[in-house]
Motif scaffolding. Structure first.
Motif, mmCIF file in Angstrom:
data_model
loop_
_atom_site.group_PDB
_atom_site.id
_atom_site.type_symbol
_atom_site.label_atom_id
_atom_site.label_comp_id
_atom_site.label_asym_id
_atom_site.label_seq_id
_atom_site.Cartn_x
_atom_site.Cartn_y
_atom_site.Cartn_z
ATOM 1 N N LEU A 83 47.728 40.224 31.840
ATOM 2 C CA LEU A 83 46.515 40.013 31.229
ATOM 3 C C LEU A 83 45.216 40.707 31.735
ATOM 4 O O LEU A 83 44.517 41.344 30.997
ATOM 5 C CB LEU A 83 46.078 38.663 31.021
ATOM 6 C CG LEU A 83 47.324 37.816 30.115
ATOM 7 C CD1 LEU A 83 46.812 36.292 30.089
ATOM 8 C CD2 LEU A 83 47.330 38.546 28.757
ATOM 9 N N ARG A 84 45.194 40.802 33.152
ATOM 10 C CA ARG A 84 43.884 41.214 33.603
ATOM 11 C C ARG A 84 44.129 42.040 35.057
ATOM 12 O O ARG A 84 44.109 41.518 36.134
ATOM 13 C CB ARG A 84 42.877 40.290 33.949
ATOM 14 C CG ARG A 84 41.631 40.818 33.985
ATOM 15 C CD ARG A 84 40.496 39.691 34.294
ATOM 16 N NE ARG A 84 39.236 40.670 34.929
ATOM 17 C CZ ARG A 84 38.355 41.196 34.383
ATOM 18 N NH1 ARG A 84 38.409 41.554 33.274
ATOM 19 N NH2 ARG A 84 37.285 41.896 35.169
ATOM 20 N N SER B 296 43.119 44.311 36.485
ATOM 21 C CA SER B 296 42.042 44.844 37.312
ATOM 22 C C SER B 296 41.409 43.999 38.117
ATOM 23 O O SER B 296 40.720 44.184 39.079
ATOM 24 C CB SER B 296 41.009 45.456 36.480
ATOM 25 O OG SER B 296 40.685 44.691 35.633
ATOM 26 N N LEU C 179 39.522 39.844 39.263
ATOM 27 C CA LEU C 179 38.302 39.188 38.786
ATOM 28 C C LEU C 179 37.250 39.910 39.208
ATOM 29 O O LEU C 179 36.239 40.224 38.479
ATOM 30 C CB LEU C 179 38.369 37.816 39.420
ATOM 31 C CG LEU C 179 39.164 36.733 38.918
ATOM 32 C CD1 LEU C 179 39.300 35.661 39.948
ATOM 33 C CD2 LEU C 179 38.772 36.241 37.696
ATOM 34 N N VAL D 241 37.708 48.362 36.544
ATOM 35 C CA VAL D 241 38.691 48.845 35.597
ATOM 36 C C VAL D 241 38.809 50.500 36.017
ATOM 37 O O VAL D 241 37.787 51.125 36.113
ATOM 38 C CB VAL D 241 38.416 48.883 34.203
ATOM 39 C CG1 VAL D 241 39.725 49.497 33.363
ATOM 40 C CG2 VAL D 241 38.347 47.354 33.668
ATOM 41 N N ARG E 33 51.813 47.683 29.886
ATOM 42 C CA ARG E 33 50.559 47.564 30.330
ATOM 43 C C ARG E 33 50.503 48.049 32.148
ATOM 44 O O ARG E 33 49.533 48.481 32.276
ATOM 45 C CB ARG E 33 49.710 46.250 30.274
ATOM 46 C CG ARG E 33 49.448 46.070 28.885
ATOM 47 C CD ARG E 33 48.672 44.447 28.888
ATOM 48 N NE ARG E 33 47.692 44.363 29.676
ATOM 49 C CZ ARG E 33 46.383 44.368 29.282
ATOM 50 N NH1 ARG E 33 46.174 44.244 28.113
ATOM 51 N NH2 ARG E 33 45.490 44.380 30.060
#
Lengths: 305, 477
Positions: free
Chosen positions: A291-292, A294, A296, A300, B151
């Motif tokens: 999901l992320r 990059s 916390l 990016v 992704r």
């Protein structure tokens, strides 16, 4: 409430170790863009170095010198020795591949990790070794409020890991070496053109990162007592994810990620199920990375074409 | 209808891919001629010849039960390396959870062919029904595991798939012990059976695996030369450019995972049926490293390389390392061949080999003069070497360990020092290697095997990243 605080302390202790290992991952990834699978095994080597230093001073039950000196020697020798080992690994295994396709150093790192694990297995066997910390550091010293016990070893681990991280942060942000490291991390070729000794900077980065892993290994031995040759693999995996959770390349991020994973793990063990801890943590980490990616605190990164 | 020039690529072959395949370097001299001559032989005739040799060995020559078992393990590893080649070699996706698909296949077969589920009778489906079902299940699992590749790229994908592999081991160890057996695994599986045929002999399994290997190679060859194969390579080289050329990048990546997973699961079912039991530890990281070592050694991206690498790694590590005598032949043989290949001119080879032999006798004489017990031991493989040349103390463990650490240090030093000194340093290095081997390594084959696996990965990556048969591509900048 007591249980909550107790689990929090356990989580912080484990998290401090994750964070120290994650810092090394993050630094190495920063300068070389290399996922150093062998980093977790350096942590294991550190634990063994600490163990043998302890034996050399007479063993946990019959120490020849005061405890603080023994601890200092354990940390210094483990940090220095493992740091030197990290530098040697970089020289030997990774430097020839610096301009190779990305997949090559990754597979070399797998090989180095396997070689380290099995060298230790050959030399010291598969049996567990015991630091026996309680024989020379009394667990009754520390903070006791009601049913809550925070022993001196855990306090030491948390304080020392935070202190090391602050020191590293200062080193990277304030010193000449830190500036060189940041320059190499952002663009190696440009740094080289500006007269920065790239090889030296990368070696220094490996030394610092590996030394932190070695120190974390000694701490793990002191807190959890048992050390064995395969202890590094899973913690390496989780520490890399801690670095990713915090945002790879960022020092506060690695700290944050390490502590978050440690605390999450402690709470899952305490409140949900100890059998499924790893399974649940793996699931959360996979979800987070998808999901992320990059992290916390990371930025990016735009892919340059 | 336009007439095409003779040397243009055939219709349907994308020109860039065709050219990049052409742009290989041939070896110099007569070896290049042999290479070109061999390339005249078509792919299908080669497969037929290889299959014939594979059938010939057990049926006509005959193998004893140990050799057959080594052959079965080698064929399994070859199939697995072939499947891994799809995602790693062709599509360029580093999948470190691959061994979990193998485990999925084995556990899938175990559950469908034992008393584990649906007690008291259990489920005992015939193989022609259960194996395709498991393979379809694995393909779906492969699609799910491949989803992050939409992704994530490179290292991130590697670590997520590694988590998946670890999660599989944790899952089989901890979840539903009454069904999955926990750490004790699942026992008493049916052998392969269906339509009144039951395969129980090792030779039978050998032939089944050989058949599956050949069929997989044929299917993958057709895939490789199809639109999908070209799309995989395009995505590997440059996803952005591929997507600009209307290649559906995400779908193509998922297909690579699915095909790899299917092949791994197929190997898993046969493994489970042959072993008639499955344990979580069969599918842990060391086996993953073994598969990778096979693929990397053979050459990622080349099908014959993957098969050859898988066979070679498995036969050498499982077959020969078990007995000290045979493993010593391999050990000294590999060292000699490497020296002959890497050292030029031949006088230097002679100098190093002669120097090592003399150095050994001198060292042995010196040590023996001081203490007779320091040279009293023997590894049992070649007592002559131990008694007169290599130093093996009566209690060899500590000495062997020291030799091994010294060997690692010397190898690191060897890479760092320049030319002439390197040749000089090679002599003590070889001698220390021989001592470490005689005193310790040949005595603990299980650990030595893993050490060699790690060393293979490092050395191949540093020396020849394209592996034995991988095409050396010229980088296009």
């Amino acid at each position: 409430m007591t249980k909550f605080t107790q689990e929090l302390v356990n989580g912080l202790t484990q998290g401090g170790l994750y964070a120290l290992v994650a810092l090394g991952y993050s630094m190495v990834y920063g300068v070389l863009k290399l996922l150093n699978f062998a980093h977790g095994d350096l942590y294991m080597v550190g634990a063994f170095v600490g163990y043998f230093v302890l034996q050399w001073f007479g063993g946990p039950t019959a120490l020849a010198v005061p405890v603080p000196i023994v601890l200092l020697a354990m940390f210094l020798l483990a940090g220095g020795g493992v740091g030197a080992l990290g530098v040697a690994i970089e020289r030997f295994a990774y430097r020839p591949l610096r301009d190779a396709p990305r997949i090559a150093p990754l597979i070399t790192a797998l090989g180095v990790s396997f070689l380290l694990e099995n060298t230790m297995l050959l030399l010291f066997g598969a049996s567990y070794r015991d630091y026996n910390t309680s024989a020379f550091i009394s667990f009754s010293t520390g903070i006791h409020i009601g049913a809550l016990n925070i022993d001196i070893v855990r306090i030491m681990v948390i304080v020392l890991s935070v202190a090391l991280m602050i020191g590293l942060r200062l080193l990277v942000s304030r010193t000449q070496l830190g500036r060189q490291m940041r320059a190499v991390a952002s663009d190696r070729e440009a740094a080289e053109m500006l007269g920065i000794n790239v090889d030296y900077t990368i070696s220094a980065t490996f030394f610092l990162g590996s030394a932190l892993a070695g120190i974390a290994g000694v701490m793990a031995g002191l807190v959890f007592n048992q050390i064995y040759t395969l202890m590094g693999f899973i913690i390496g995996l989780k520490a890399f994810t801690a670095a990713v959770v915090g945002g790879i390349g960022s020092i506060p991020g690695a700290m944050l990620g390490g502590f978050l994973i440690g605390i999450a793990e402690a709470f899952i063990t305490g409140y949900v199920s100890s059998t499924y801890t790893n399974l649940i943590v793996f699931g959360i980490l996979i979800a987070f990375m998808i999901l992320r990616p990059s992290g916390l605190l990371g930025r990016v990164q735009l892919q340059k074409v | 209808m336009a007439v095409e020039p003779r040397d243009s690529p055939s219709v349907g072959v994308d020109e860039w891919v065709a050219r990049s395949l052409e742009r290989r370097e041939y070896l110099p001299g007569w070896r290049g001629d042999v290479q070109r001559a061999l390339e005249q032989v078509g792919w299908w005739p080669r497969l037929v010849v290889a299959t014939a040799v594979g059938v010939f060995i057990p049926v006509v020559i005959g193998l004893n039960s140990f050799q057959t078992q080594v052959g079965i393990d080698a064929l399994l590893l070859a199939i697995l390396a072939l499947g891994l080649n799809v995602s790693v070699g062709w599509a360029g996706l580093l999948d470190l959870g691959y061994v979990a698909f193998y485990g999925f296949g084995a556990y899938g077969y175990a559950l469908l062919s034992s008393n584990q589920l649906n007690p008291p009778g259990g489920i005992h489906w015939p193989a022609y029904f259960s194996i395709p079902l498991v393979m379809i299940g694995a393909a779906i699992l492969g699609l799910l595991v491949g989803l992050p590749s939409r992704r994530l790229i490179g290292d991130y994908l590697a670590i997520v798939t590694l988590f998946f592999g670890e999660a599989f081991v944790e899952f089989t160890n901890n979840v539903a012990p009454s069904k999955l057996g926990g750490p004790n695994g699942i026992f008493a599986l049916d052998p392969l059976h269906g339509a009144h045929v039951q395969i129980t002999t090792p030779t039978g399994y050998f032939l089944v695996l050989l058949g599956l290997l050949v069929v997989s190679m044929a299917v993958l060859h057709m895939l490789d030369t199809s639109r999908m194969g070209r799309a995989w390579r395009a995505v590997r080289e440059d996803p952005l450019a591929a997507s600009a050329m209307t290649v559906p990048v995400n779908r193509v990546k998922l297909m690579a995972f699915a095909f790899g997973a299917m092949i791994a699961a197929m190997a898993g079912t046969i493994f489970a049926a042959q072993q008639t039991s499955v344990f979580p530890t069969d599918f842990d990281t060391p086996y993953l490293i073994l598969i990778y070592a096979g693929l990397i050694l053979g050459g990622a991206g080349s099908m014959s390389g993957a098969v050859l690498g898988g066979l070679l790694v498995s036969i050498v590590l499982d077959g020969f390392l078990r007995s000290p005598t045979q493993s010593s032949y391999i050990f000294y043989g590999v060292i000699l061949v490497t020296l002959c290949v890497k050292l030029r001119p031949w006088t230097r080879v002679a100098f190093v080999v002669g120097g090592t032999i003399v150095f050994g006798f001198v060292m042995h004489a010196i040590v023996a003069a001081f203490s007779s017990s320091a040279v009293a031991g023997t590894s049992g493989a070649h007592s002559w070497i131990d008694l007169h040349w290599a130093i093996v103390p009566a209690n060899p463990v500590t000495f062997g360990n020291i030799c091994f650490v010294a060997l690692l240090c010397l190898v690191v030093a060897l890479v760092q020092v320049p030319g002439r000194w390197r040749t000089m340093l090679l002599i003590p290095t070889l001698y220390v290697a021989a001592c470490a081997w005689e005193a310790r390594l040949s005595q603990v084959p299980a650990t030595t095997r893993l050490l060699l696996l790690g060393a293979i990965l490092i050395v191949v990556m540093a020396w020849r990243p394209s592996g034995l048969l991988g095409a050396r591509r010229v980088e296009i900048v």
